[in-house]
Write a protein that holds these residues in place. Structure first.
Motif: not given
Length: 389
Positions: A188-190, A217-233
């Motif tokens: 998020v933010g990249l 590609d030039a847009e800024t990430v505001t949220a990330q959603n993985t499958s399976p669901s996870s949190s950062v780290g």
């Protein structure tokens, strides 16, 4: 009336006889007491010497490199001082002097039983022999057993420390790697292009949405959603997929472009991220042997707006090598030799299973890798019919 007759002379003779008997037996009682004290001192010294030998052998078995590898004089002195602390409270002296010193502690002796010239490998044996001289208080005991009386203590341990395939192991099993799959990065933010690079750099092979060329590609990430669901780290399978929510980067007006964050990417990924963001200026280093290195710094500050012709120079260093996968060694002692390989391979080991020569399908009494401890899965094991070679 006549008073009864008292035998005063008989009572006096009885008391005198008792005193004489006590005087005769007193030296014997004192001698027995001193003998008991002497034998108690001998037993205490023997127990303390054996305890010191076990401590010394245990320390040497856990740190064989001190004697056959990278050990220094300081490492050997640390070993001797550890043993010396136990010997200083003992009630017998070394044969080489009046008191125990670091110099009077012998080096441990390593013996190779794995068939190699290196006697400091896991499964080899280390032996510590300690000798002391004991002085008796009672001359009669010294005359019978010799004064001073010399006794020995010996302790034998299997080497269980050192290096296996570059991994240090000790008396305690090495901890397993914290994550054998991949750790979810914070994207998020990249920019979307930078997030894509961070995703692949983390080791993920699953799909990344939006894909390259989708105009995001030039847009800024505001949220990330993985499958399976996870949190950062979190540690999740490398095949996991991710979908990015993004918005147009603010603050940059055409033709300027927002500089992506290239830190922690490989040089190759950073280069593609740089050009994918729309920059046409040179990227240094150019393609070459450093592509697998990890970016540690960048000349253009991430998040700033720069013209497309801006050049980028990154600093880099070799990426850290992840630790090898480890497997838990099964207990093979007590298992038939022909039946030992199945549990060895079943535990995940890919190394060789070697059985020493013996009579028929013998019961295993020795294994070079200790059961219950973890080792690199590529390790090999040797088993044999002798418990203590």
């Amino acid at each position: 009336m006549k008073l009864p007759f008292r035998h005063h002379g008989t009572e006096a003779r009885t008391r005198g006889q008792a005193m004489v008997e006590f005087a005769l037996i007193l030296p014997v009682l004192i001698l027995l007491l001193v003998l008991a004290v002497d034998f108690g001192r001998v037993f205490f010294g023997w127990v303390a010497l054996n305890n010191a030998a076990r401590i010394a052998a245990n320390s040497a078995a856990s740190n064989p490199d001190t004697w056959g590898g990278t050990g220094t004089v300081a490492d050997k002195n640390a070993y001797r001082n550890e043993v010396l602390r136990d010997l200083q409270s003992i009630n017998c002296a070394p044969t080489s002097g009046a008191t125990w010193t670091a110099a009077s502690i012998p080096d441990p002796v390593f013996t190779s039983i794995t068939g190699t010239a290196n006697a400091y490998e896991l499964g080899d044996r280390v032996t510590v022999n300690l000798t002391c001289r004991f002085s008796f208080v009672t001359p009669i005991v010294g005359a019978i057993l010799g004064n001073p009386f010399i006794f020995h203590a010996e302790s034998d341990f299997a080497v269980r420390g050192g290096m296996i395939n570059g991994v240090a192991v000790g008396s305690a099993p090495p901890p397993p790697p914290s994550c054998v799959d991949a750790v979810v990065p914070n994207m998020v933010g990249l920019s979307v292009s930078s997030a894509r690079g961070a995703w692949t750099t983390a080791g993920f092979t699953g799909s990344f949405t939006p894909a390259t060329g989708a105009g995001k590609d030039a847009e800024t990430v505001t949220a990330q959603n993985t499958s399976p669901s996870s949190s950062v780290g979190d540690c999740i399978p490398k095949t996991a997929t991710v979908i990015m929510t993004s918005s147009a980067a603010s603050g940059c007006t055409a033709p300027n472009i927002s500089v992506p964050n290239l830190l922690a990417m490989t040089v190759a990924t950073a280069r593609s991220t740089w050009t994918g963001a729309g920059f046409t200026g040179t990227f240094t280093p150019s393609a070459g042997s450093s592509d697998a290195d990890q970016v540690t710094g960048q000349s253009a500050v991430s998040g700033t707006c720069q013209p497309p012709s801006t050049t980028m120079t990154v600093t880099h260093s070799a990426a850290a090598t992840p630790p090898p996968a480890t497997c838990t060694m099964p207990q093979l002692v007590g298992v038939k030799q022909n039946s030992g390989q199945a549990p060895f391979n079943g535990a995940g080991f890919t190394g060789s299973y070697t059985a020493q020569a013996g009579s028929g399908n013998y019961t295993i009494q020795y294994q070079s890798l200790i059961g219950g401890q973890t080792y690199p899965c590529t390790s090999s094991v040797t088993v044999g019919p002798v418990a203590t070679p």
